[in-house]
Design a protein around this motif. Structure first.
Motif, PDB file in Angstrom:
ATOM      1  N   GLY A  93       0.810  -1.208   0.000  1.00 30.08           N
ATOM      2  CA  GLY A  93       0.000   0.000   0.000  1.00 30.08           C
ATOM      3  C   GLY A  93       0.838   1.251   0.000  1.00 30.08           C
ATOM      4  O   GLY A  93       1.974   1.258   0.491  1.00 30.08           O
ATOM      5  N   ASN A  94       0.310   2.316  -0.617  1.00 24.99           N
ATOM      6  CA  ASN A  94       0.971   3.628  -0.654  1.00 24.99           C
ATOM      7  C   ASN A  94       2.379   3.557  -1.225  1.00 24.99           C
ATOM      8  O   ASN A  94       3.290   4.242  -0.750  1.00 24.99           O
ATOM      9  N   GLY A  95       2.560   2.731  -2.246  1.00 27.14           N
ATOM     10  CA  GLY A  95       3.856   2.632  -2.892  1.00 27.14           C
ATOM     11  C   GLY A  95       4.810   1.649  -2.252  1.00 27.14           C
ATOM     12  O   GLY A  95       5.935   1.468  -2.748  1.00 27.14           O
ATOM     13  N   TYR A  96       4.404   1.006  -1.178  1.00 26.39           N
ATOM     14  CA  TYR A  96       5.260   0.024  -0.495  1.00 26.39           C
ATOM     15  C   TYR A  96       4.811  -1.391  -0.852  1.00 26.39           C
ATOM     16  O   TYR A  96       3.621  -1.713  -0.789  1.00 26.39           O
ATOM     17  N   ARG A  97       5.773  -2.207  -1.190  1.00 30.20           N
ATOM     18  CA  ARG A  97       5.479  -3.585  -1.615  1.00 30.20           C
ATOM     19  C   ARG A  97       5.038  -4.460  -0.442  1.00 30.20           C
ATOM     20  O   ARG A  97       4.158  -5.297  -0.567  1.00 30.20           O
ATOM     21  N   PHE A  98       5.663  -4.246   0.729  1.00 32.23           N
ATOM     22  CA  PHE A  98       5.402  -5.116   1.874  1.00 32.23           C
ATOM     23  C   PHE A  98       4.991  -4.282   3.089  1.00 32.23           C
ATOM     24  O   PHE A  98       5.544  -3.207   3.344  1.00 32.23           O
ATOM     25  N   ILE A  99       4.037  -4.812   3.858  1.00 36.27           N
ATOM     26  CA  ILE A  99       3.627  -4.218   5.121  1.00 36.27           C
ATOM     27  C   ILE A  99       3.712  -5.309   6.176  1.00 36.27           C
ATOM     28  O   ILE A  99       3.128  -6.385   6.018  1.00 36.27           O
ATOM     29  N   LEU A 100       4.440  -5.038   7.253  1.00 35.87           N
ATOM     30  CA  LEU A 100       4.613  -6.008   8.331  1.00 35.87           C
ATOM     31  C   LEU A 100       4.227  -5.360   9.657  1.00 35.87           C
ATOM     32  O   LEU A 100       4.487  -4.169   9.881  1.00 35.87           O
ATOM     33  N   LYS A 101       3.642  -6.152  10.525  1.00 38.33           N
ATOM     34  CA  LYS A 101       3.275  -5.672  11.853  1.00 38.33           C
ATOM     35  C   LYS A 101       4.041  -6.472  12.904  1.00 38.33           C
ATOM     36  O   LYS A 101       4.291  -7.664  12.724  1.00 38.33           O
ATOM     37  N   GLY A 102       4.332  -5.779  14.005  1.00 37.89           N
ATOM     38  CA  GLY A 102       5.193  -6.391  15.023  1.00 37.89           C
ATOM     39  C   GLY A 102       4.493  -6.765  16.308  1.00 37.89           C
ATOM     40  O   GLY A 102       5.087  -6.648  17.373  1.00 37.89           O
ATOM     41  N   GLY A 103       3.219  -7.146  16.258  1.00 33.31           N
ATOM     42  CA  GLY A 103       2.550  -7.612  17.464  1.00 33.31           C
ATOM     43  C   GLY A 103       1.789  -6.518  18.188  1.00 33.31           C
ATOM     44  O   GLY A 103       1.538  -5.438  17.647  1.00 33.31           O
ATOM     45  N   PRO A 104       1.417  -6.765  19.448  1.00 30.12           N
ATOM     46  CA  PRO A 104       0.527  -5.856  20.181  1.00 30.12           C
ATOM     47  C   PRO A 104       1.140  -4.504  20.526  1.00 30.12           C
ATOM     48  O   PRO A 104       0.420  -3.589  20.905  1.00 30.12           O
ATOM     49  N   LEU A 105       2.467  -4.366  20.404  1.00 33.65           N
ATOM     50  CA  LEU A 105       3.069  -3.068  20.695  1.00 33.65           C
ATOM     51  C   LEU A 105       2.890  -2.079  19.556  1.00 33.65           C
ATOM     52  O   LEU A 105       3.355  -0.944  19.630  1.00 33.65           O
ATOM     53  N   ASP A 106       2.237  -2.490  18.480  1.00 32.72           N
ATOM     54  CA  ASP A 106       1.685  -1.541  17.520  1.00 32.72           C
ATOM     55  C   ASP A 106       2.749  -0.783  16.727  1.00 32.72           C
ATOM     56  O   ASP A 106       2.744   0.449  16.670  1.00 32.72           O
ATOM     57  N   VAL A 107       3.678  -1.527  16.111  1.00 31.54           N
ATOM     58  CA  VAL A 107       4.659  -0.944  15.197  1.00 31.54           C
ATOM     59  C   VAL A 107       4.432  -1.556  13.819  1.00 31.54           C
ATOM     60  O   VAL A 107       4.307  -2.779  13.695  1.00 31.54           O
ATOM     61  N   THR A 108       4.362  -0.705  12.790  1.00 35.09           N
ATOM     62  CA  THR A 108       4.127  -1.173  11.432  1.00 35.09           C
ATOM     63  C   THR A 108       5.314  -0.788  10.564  1.00 35.09           C
ATOM     64  O   THR A 108       5.803   0.348  10.628  1.00 35.09           O
ATOM     65  N   TRP A 109       5.750  -1.745   9.748  1.00 39.72           N
ATOM     66  CA  TRP A 109       6.925  -1.560   8.889  1.00 39.72           C
ATOM     67  C   TRP A 109       6.477  -1.624   7.429  1.00 39.72           C
ATOM     68  O   TRP A 109       5.725  -2.508   7.036  1.00 39.72           O
TER      69      TRP A 109
END
Length: 383
Positions: free
Chosen positions: A57-73
């Motif tokens: 999304g938004n020009g990024y090929r991959f979106i990853l999430k890091g669990g309940p501490l709510d960090v998105t890569w």
């Protein structure tokens, strides 16, 4: 009125670096699997664990999430002509419980595990939100009480007086937003209502942990007359940070972000109307605004509620168990209705449903084991 939390709510930044070809190939393979299965899949690399979403999304090929501490890569496909290939968004849970210093260290360590190298000047901060939560059960929000100084112009990234959006419920205003992103926004809203509506129970623990530090009793979440919490939030977008304040890197952010907040709370104010004075600029601040200003006068960088990550996981796990248990009960009752079960038979019927489920598992144990494995992977961050 009592301050029950203050700190950063969102931090977003871009990194002038690209992922390696090896990491890209692994992510591509796993994203294909995620797309085929139509849900996130676990992904690990270099000791870092994520959930890989089945889409970009938004020009990024991959979106990853890091669990309940709510960090998105967010990662782009490596491209030498587009060096800004990484974006990181840190949400409120990590910032409220662990603090900004921990978040910055976590970002650096995670990128190191992914084999990504960069220097401090290759960080560009694009958004920073700062908030103050105030226990104020008797406070009533009146949009007309906002004062925006008439000398404000577009260079200050403030908007005209009519750019005030209000939302209400049951005859009362629950939120007011002044300004536009990616400039500057100042918002007051009923945080208690949002916590309940969006199912964010960790905030009761955050507020109560802060109250405990002042030897004050915990909030009764079931009683709005004693637990109404209002949030005042200042959102600084990239236009405000970069164009007006020349804030891009962490050292610049550390040196000047306190001034960004102070200016916002001075140029946009929530006031007590003075019916004898038609000059709104001379109206004095409402008590709630003075509390916010006072809470943002000192060092903003290391505010946290001192709730550890294990407690955060426990709250998320308990909430998931509660939600799923409620769903199971609801589905069982619906099934009972479809099978014309009488009220007096409902308890015995639900016992029989458990037996039928056990029979299904015994009939196909391999499928059940696979489903259990998938569920454990899906909830591995909080199990």
């Amino acid at each position: 009125m009592q301050v029950v939390h203050r700190g950063f709510d969102t931090i977003a930044l871009s990194i002038q670096a690209n992922i390696s070809q090896e990491l890209f190939d692994l992510l591509s393979s796993e994203r294909d699997r995620a797309e085929e299965e139509r849900h996130s899949v676990p992904f690990s690399y270099g000791g870092a664990d994520f959930d890989l979403l089945p889409h970009g999304g938004n020009g990024y090929r991959f979106i990853l999430k890091g669990g309940p501490l709510d960090v998105t890569w967010f990662f782009k496909k490596p491209n030498a002509r587009d060096p800004w290939g990484i974006r990181v968004s840190v949400g409120s849970t990590l910032l409220a419980t662990q603090g900004l210093g921990y978040a910055r260290s976590y970002i650096d360590k995670t990128l190191t595990r992914l084999g990504i190298r960069f220097e401090s000047h290759q960080v560009s901060i694009s958004r920073a939100d700062f908030c103050v939560d105030i226990l104020a059960p008797e406070f009533e929000l009146v949009p007309e009480n906002f004062v925006i100084h008439s000398h404000t112009n577009r260079a200050d990234y403030l908007t005209a007086q009519d750019d005030i959006r209000s939302n209400g419920k049951s005859g009362q205003f629950t939120s007011v937003t002044v300004g536009k992103m990616p400039g500057r926004q100042v918002i007051i809203y009923d945080k208690r209502r949002e916590v309940i509506d969006k199912k964010k129970p960790i905030w009761w623990d955050i507020w109560n942990a802060n109250l405990e530090r002042y030897d004050l009793p915990p909030l009764d979440s079931s009683d709005p007359s004693s637990s109404r919490v209002w949030r005042v939030e200042v959102r600084a977008g990239k236009d405000l940070l970069k164009d007006r304040w020349q804030i891009r890197t962490w050292p610049q952010f550390d040196a000047m972000f306190g001034d960004v907040i102070a200016e916002a709370l001075k140029k946009i104010r929530y006031c007590k109307p003075d019916l004898d004075d038609g000059n709104r600029a001379r109206w004095s601040n409402h008590e709630i605004w003075d509390l916010v200003v006072g809470s943002s006068d000192d060092d903003l960088l290391e505010m946290r509620s001192h709730i550890d990550a294990t407690s955060v996981k426990h709250v998320h796990r308990a909430e998931q168990i509660r939600l799923i248990s409620t769903q199971i009960a609801g589905l069982g009752i619906t099934l009972a209705a479809l099978e014309d079960t009488q009220e007096s038979e409902l308890g015995n019927y639900m016992d029989s449903v458990g037996g039928k489920l056990a029979e299904n598992i015994r009939a196909d144990p391999e499928r059940a084991a696979n489903k259990l494995h998938e569920a454990k992977n899906r909830y591995r961050f909080i199990s």
